[in-house]
Design an enzyme around this catalytic site. Structure first.
Site, PDB file in Angstrom:
ATOM      1  NE  ARG A  38     159.034 -23.752 102.549  1.00 41.05           N
ATOM      2  CZ  ARG A  38     159.255 -24.377 103.703  1.00 41.05           C
ATOM      3  NH1 ARG A  38     160.410 -25.001 103.917  1.00 41.05           N
ATOM      4  NH2 ARG A  38     158.338 -24.389 104.654  1.00 41.05           N
ATOM      5  CB  ILE A  64     157.907 -20.799 107.097  1.00 41.76           C
ATOM      6  CG1 ILE A  64     157.706 -20.953 105.575  1.00 41.76           C
ATOM      7  CG2 ILE A  64     159.030 -21.686 107.611  1.00 41.76           C
ATOM      8  CD1 ILE A  64     158.942 -20.555 104.759  1.00 41.76           C
ATOM      9  CB  SER A  65     152.734 -23.482 106.141  1.00 39.80           C
ATOM     10  OG  SER A  65     151.907 -22.776 107.036  1.00 39.80           O
ATOM     11  CD  GLN A  66     153.224 -30.077 105.984  1.00 41.77           C
ATOM     12  OE1 GLN A  66     152.946 -30.131 107.172  1.00 41.77           O
ATOM     13  NE2 GLN A  66     153.290 -31.148 105.208  1.00 41.77           N
TER      14      GLN A  66
END
Length: 229
Positions: A38, A64-66
């Site tokens: 990530r 960028i989503s959790q």
């Protein structure tokens, strides 16, 4: 402070352990989260926090989503496309390429991934990452609310932005028994929704509430201040 791959590997294992403790159980999803790095999809200034359970801005009003959100959506898709207990497979369309992380997760699971991004800078950045990392992900620049009719039908569709309603164009591009995971609601809060095609009908299941950036496009939110192409 310069972070090493060993440190990132440890943080990634801790992230996966946290996802498991918080209810993510699909083994293929957990395996993909362990595999995909990530920190390579997070801007340089955020890499030390890449494995925190938090969203991170990537510019142009996007994030960028959790990790939990990505894992939750991906698990819904993987549990239903194609169904059964084996490794998931099939053609999946992602709406909102963004950083490219969600597409990389889907590819690591085993899907053939197509992805549409409306913002030129993010599109070119993600495409370059896919090439650099050797990921066979097909992406295009365009209005994601209209899908990718030339490549339809899709076994699954995953929408990485909050929609005011289910885009008709996307539903029509689902294969028979195909499923779409999409957050639907107002600009502030959406309900994660699973839409499954059964002939001319579409069945729906609703899950948890989330907050996403808006899905902008002809069949989404209107945003005249945003350059689409």
């Amino acid at each position: 402070m310069e972070w090493t791959e060993t440190q990132f590997d440890r943080q990634r294992r801790e992230m996966v352990d946290s996802l498991r403790r918080n209810g993510i159980q699909n083994p293929w999803v957990l395996e993909a989260f362990q595999e995909v790095r990530r920190h390579l999809f997070v801007p340089e200034e955020g890499r030390a926090h890449a494995y925190d359970d938090a969203a991170w801005p990537i510019g142009y009003g996007q994030t960028i989503s959790q990790p939990f959100t990505v894992a939750y959506m991906t698990s819904l898709l993987a549990d239903h496309v194609p169904g059964g207990s084996g490794r998931p497979f099939g053609r999946v369309l992602e709406i909102g390429t963004g950083s490219g992380y969600q597409a990389a997760i889907l590819e690591a699971i085993g899907y053939s991934v197509f992805s549409v991004e409306r913002l030129p800078v993010l599109y070119h950045q993600a495409k370059a990452k896919f090439h650099r990392f050797g990921l066979p992900i097909t992406c295009r620049l365009g209005d994601g609310t209209l899908g990718w009719p030339e490549e339809a039908p899709f076994d699954g569709i995953l929408v990485s932005a909050g929609a005011p309603s289910e885009p008709k164009a996307l539903k029509e591009q689902l294969a028979e028994n195909g499923s779409m995971v999409i957050p639907v609601g107002n600009r502030g809060m959406q309900v994660m929704t699973l839409v499954t095609r059964k002939g001319a009908r579409f069945e729906r299941e609703q899950y948890q509430n989330f907050a996403f950036v808006p899905l902008v496009g002809r069949e989404g939110w209107d945003d005249k201040n945003t350059l689409l192409y």
